[in-house]
Design an enzyme around this catalytic site. Structure first.
Site, PDB file in Angstrom:
ATOM      1  N   GLY A 100     -60.177  78.374 124.686  1.00 16.14           N
ATOM      2  CA  GLY A 100     -60.177  79.651 125.412  1.00 16.14           C
ATOM      3  C   GLY A 100     -59.685  80.767 124.517  1.00 16.14           C
ATOM      4  N   PHE A 101     -60.007  80.635 123.232  1.00 18.97           N
ATOM      5  CA  PHE A 101     -59.436  81.538 122.207  1.00 18.97           C
ATOM      6  C   PHE A 101     -59.816  83.010 122.406  1.00 18.97           C
ATOM      7  CE2 PHE A 101     -63.018  82.790 119.474  1.00 18.97           C
ATOM      8  CZ  PHE A 101     -64.020  82.001 120.018  1.00 18.97           C
ATOM      9  N   MET A 151     -55.646  85.456 127.805  1.00 19.69           N
ATOM     10  CA  MET A 151     -54.447  84.782 127.295  1.00 19.69           C
ATOM     11  C   MET A 151     -54.711  84.226 125.902  1.00 19.69           C
ATOM     12  SD  MET A 151     -52.018  85.228 129.435  1.00 19.69           S
ATOM     13  CE  MET A 151     -50.731  84.031 129.021  1.00 19.69           C
ATOM     14  N   GLY A 203     -51.406  75.495 129.080  1.00 19.82           N
ATOM     15  CA  GLY A 203     -50.965  76.539 130.008  1.00 19.82           C
ATOM     16  C   GLY A 203     -51.966  76.769 131.130  1.00 19.82           C
ATOM     17  N   THR A 204     -53.134  76.131 131.033  1.00 17.57           N
ATOM     18  CA  THR A 204     -54.154  76.259 132.077  1.00 17.57           C
ATOM     19  C   THR A 204     -53.680  75.542 133.335  1.00 17.57           C
ATOM     20  OG1 THR A 204     -55.720  75.991 130.248  1.00 17.57           O
ATOM     21  CG2 THR A 204     -56.633  76.010 132.489  1.00 17.57           C
ATOM     22  N   PHE A 251     -45.022  79.638 131.215  1.00 13.52           N
ATOM     23  CA  PHE A 251     -44.414  79.690 129.882  1.00 13.52           C
ATOM     24  C   PHE A 251     -43.474  80.883 129.734  1.00 13.52           C
ATOM     25  CE2 PHE A 251     -47.712  76.650 128.618  1.00 13.52           C
ATOM     26  CZ  PHE A 251     -46.984  75.827 127.769  1.00 13.52           C
ATOM     27  N   HIS A 289     -44.529  91.017 143.593  1.00 10.27           N
ATOM     28  CA  HIS A 289     -45.691  91.042 142.709  1.00 10.27           C
ATOM     29  C   HIS A 289     -46.572  92.242 143.022  1.00 10.27           C
ATOM     30  CE1 HIS A 289     -44.528  86.905 141.792  1.00 10.27           C
ATOM     31  NE2 HIS A 289     -45.311  86.996 140.733  1.00 10.27           N
ATOM     32  N   HIS A 290     -47.479  92.537 142.095  1.00 13.72           N
ATOM     33  CA  HIS A 290     -48.475  93.605 142.255  1.00 13.72           C
ATOM     34  C   HIS A 290     -49.291  93.369 143.524  1.00 13.72           C
ATOM     35  CE1 HIS A 290     -51.566  90.759 140.850  1.00 13.72           C
ATOM     36  NE2 HIS A 290     -50.568  90.287 140.115  1.00 13.72           N
ATOM     37  N   LYS A 311     -52.095  90.438 144.143  1.00 13.38           N
ATOM     38  CA  LYS A 311     -51.816  89.004 144.244  1.00 13.38           C
ATOM     39  C   LYS A 311     -51.972  88.591 145.702  1.00 13.38           C
ATOM     40  CE  LYS A 311     -48.401  85.416 143.127  1.00 13.38           C
ATOM     41  NZ  LYS A 311     -49.302  84.578 142.338  1.00 13.38           N
ATOM     42  N   THR A 315     -43.796  80.182 141.280  1.00 10.90           N
ATOM     43  CA  THR A 315     -42.434  80.143 140.750  1.00 10.90           C
ATOM     44  C   THR A 315     -41.401  80.161 141.881  1.00 10.90           C
ATOM     45  OG1 THR A 315     -43.163  81.251 138.737  1.00 10.90           O
ATOM     46  CG2 THR A 315     -40.805  81.310 139.205  1.00 10.90           C
TER      47      THR A 315
END
Lengths: 257, 257, 257, 257
Positions: C8-9, C13, C93-94, C122, C149-150, C153, C160
């Site tokens: 996913g380079f 992210m 991280g996915t 992370f 949150h914004h 969302k 979390t």
């Protein structure tokens, strides 16, 4: 439809202004100005064909309602003078003008019954915070200010923190009570007529500010946090609408609120 | 049943201790000590008949498990020495002992395999805050401390704020990065190895403390607020239970957590 | 030099990961993977010539130390399996893997004594917050959680916030005390074994979270604020270094801290 | 010298009022009223000889400027009616009157051009918070409210939180935007015309309230914290002075500010 020329249209803040105008149903970008560009083709800047680009003040021959300026300190005075002379209402976010220059511009605009604004901060949350602090200062005799900015901000305290302290002092009309203190490490903060100011510099913050008022058994805190400088555009938009109905130059966004 | 003698039993903190003991099913107040009283009748202090009151150390002839001391700086060393000699585990909240005195007492207790604790702060929220700050300091290179106290606190910064800065420095093993700063009003706070400390003094606060860690795009804040000094009793109660199972003198409540 | 392939380079992210690698003296980007691209020229993505770009897993023939994955839920399991088979340590991280899938991958890696990590968050400040909350839960019987949150969302509460409530419950081993309540408007928040969770959705926030612990006369608050998602890269960088020295797959960044 | 009768003079709030009067150079306590006492000797209550104590309304034959009432819901209407009839300006902090009762009393006082105030909250920080929220609501379209109280407060949300939401709604004149939400645990709070209200109940808090306004890239937070109910006396004192110069009955301390 409010016709607008943006000075510094391709800078960081200028681009945000252009976006705000495009997103507003009742505003139209008619011109962009920047003395250091050579390319006058609007398409080079992703703008539609009917927007005129200028690199010299004297070439600007457009009819416009509003001149928004986010350019540079050395140019802003001449830019604003030009706009007022042409009967274009100035909305000035560029900092760096002296009090004398501001006075000259205000007289020019007021003589022509031309609305306009010069403001050092277009952040609505900051401006409301300052306004509320003025009122709270009448009911609470003691207050302190904390401001938190990113680690690259060199000057301390922030302009907003200092302005807030000044407004508190003016509202009270006298110095705040001083408590005796044994403070060998100088932790009690900077002093402005008794109101202490504390400045933090840490990565992770953009620009936060809080004013704390303390009374017997209670505290009142007014705080604002900036997470994205796009926030200034809400204030610019408000200013554009407000100055359309004014007939003088206003200094400080808080005067419009 | 844990048998307890309270030194300073009729002072402000002492009375809170007595209340805590009475409210605990597994604790019993057996004695109270205060060298400046004349009246040795427990009923004069609202205590039951079987509690013995003393005004001279040498008169204390009780078997007890714990000696809780919230007395005065000039008396605490001799009190604690007496308790250790008698084999009574000391739980000491009185401040004012030198590092040398603490070392002597620790050696005395450790030689006798006697549990005990000397702590400057029995507030659990403050102690946990310090503990967490130590851990966070390993992952975040930059931090600042803000403490807020009532207007009558003369010394600044608070002991807890300074201790927190010290623990952060020890956890990192090096000074915090300094950012260049133009700060004519001295708003950047007191400096402890790079960690800035800011002290506020306003009515309405009792004792608040916060540590802010900043990293790229994020901040972590650990804060504690005291609204009533009764909070210390939670920590004293914890300490009483913990030292019953220890065989040495511990310095700092954070060592028990 | 730690050699890294990024899955996913060229995503949002992924680009942050590539930047982090380029900014790290001891890391080198050797490959980029994305199954939905056609152009395999690294220059098209602003990458140096010696970085290999792949659109099929089976074509990847590089020797590498670390496989960083910020791709999509439907692909991450196969990607991670591939990496483990090739002996490349996964740093994942996915989100979106089932518990069963995680278990399979862990067994695969552990059998090969291969280090690795799968983490839903992370952000170091969030992970430390959760860790500290676990400890505080042992000393404070009551807590509530607020997350902000914004406005875009949609799901509430945040992962979390829910994780924090779960860790608090596990640390205590029992449900939190319930106070009687007359709450016709449902203002007391969502309930997770007695710990209340409150979710705010407002423009101006990115992602903030706070846990408040209350005891007699005191509160302890652990809060974290994200102002830029670049913050995750601090945790990814830490994870890369840590898994180089591990010989099993770890689930959750908090296990490395 | 402002002469004052205190209804509920020996209750918890009444005693704070008496102390406030004694500490004020321009106020004098002339009478105390409580229908459930038998002992009419001022010395029994630690009051000077020239203070008259009453247990029946009809016995009160004193000339006074102000009637301060912190008594009980079932008595406050009759007490206030009595005061107005006698031409004594009411300052009423007792809660529990219906809207109808308030209207009757207001008409009575207004007809006599008598100043007075009925207020549910004499905390200056809370009243200023509500006032500022009204102004901020005009410039920020979205807001949420968090209130934090001690664990023994059964009703939720607090009157102040609900009042704040009501004032925000009135200032805007329309419902707040609703964002779509997937919230199976009911964490998004109670709803008042779109403004969400969140209530926390934890030991360690007395009474805290905050209003958060969110806009693009910025938030504005107005918060107040009560650490001691003595704080109400600042507002009572202000009210006493203000109603001396009024000729009608005011409902809500915010109308005086």
């Amino acid at each position: 439809m409010i016709k607008i020329i943006v000075s510094g249209f391709n800078g960081s803040m200028g681009q945000k202004v252009v976006k705000m105008i495009n997103d507003s149903a009742d505003m139209q970008l008619v011109g962009g100005f920047n003395p250091v560009i050579n390319d006058l083709d609007p398409k080079s800047y992703g703008l539609p064909d009917d927007v005129k680009i200028f690199s010299k003040l004297e070439d600007i021959n457009l009819k416009a309602d509003i001149w928004i300026d986010f350019s540079i300190p050395s140019a802003v005075f001449d830019n604003t003078k030009f706009a007022i002379e042409k009967g274009i209402r100035p909305v000035i976010g560029t900092s760096g003008m002296s009090e004398e220059q501001t006075t000259i511009l205000k007289k020019m605009a007021d003589d022509k019954n031309l609305g306009g604004i010069i403001a050092s901060n277009f952040g609505l949350s900051a401006v409301l915070m300052m306004k509320f602090a003025q009122t709270a200062a009448k009911y609470f005799k003691e207050s302190e200010i904390i401001e938190k900015h990113h680690e690259d901000k060199i000057d301390a305290p922030s302009g907003t923190a200092l302005n807030t302290a000044r407004l508190i002092y003016e509202a009270r009309g006298n110095d705040q009570i001083q408590h005796s203190s044994d403070d060998p490490m100088n932790t009690r903060g900077g002093d402005y007529h008794g109101t202490k100011i504390h400045a933090l510099r840490l990565p992770g913050f953009v620009a936060d500010e809080e004013v704390i008022f303390g009374g017997i058994g209670e505290t009142l805190t007014i705080s604002q946090s900036t997470t994205d400088r796009q926030s200034f555009m809400t204030g610019v938009k408000l200013a554009v609408h407000e100055v359309m109905g004014k007939n003088q130059l206003i200094v400080g966004l808080e005067k419009l609120i």
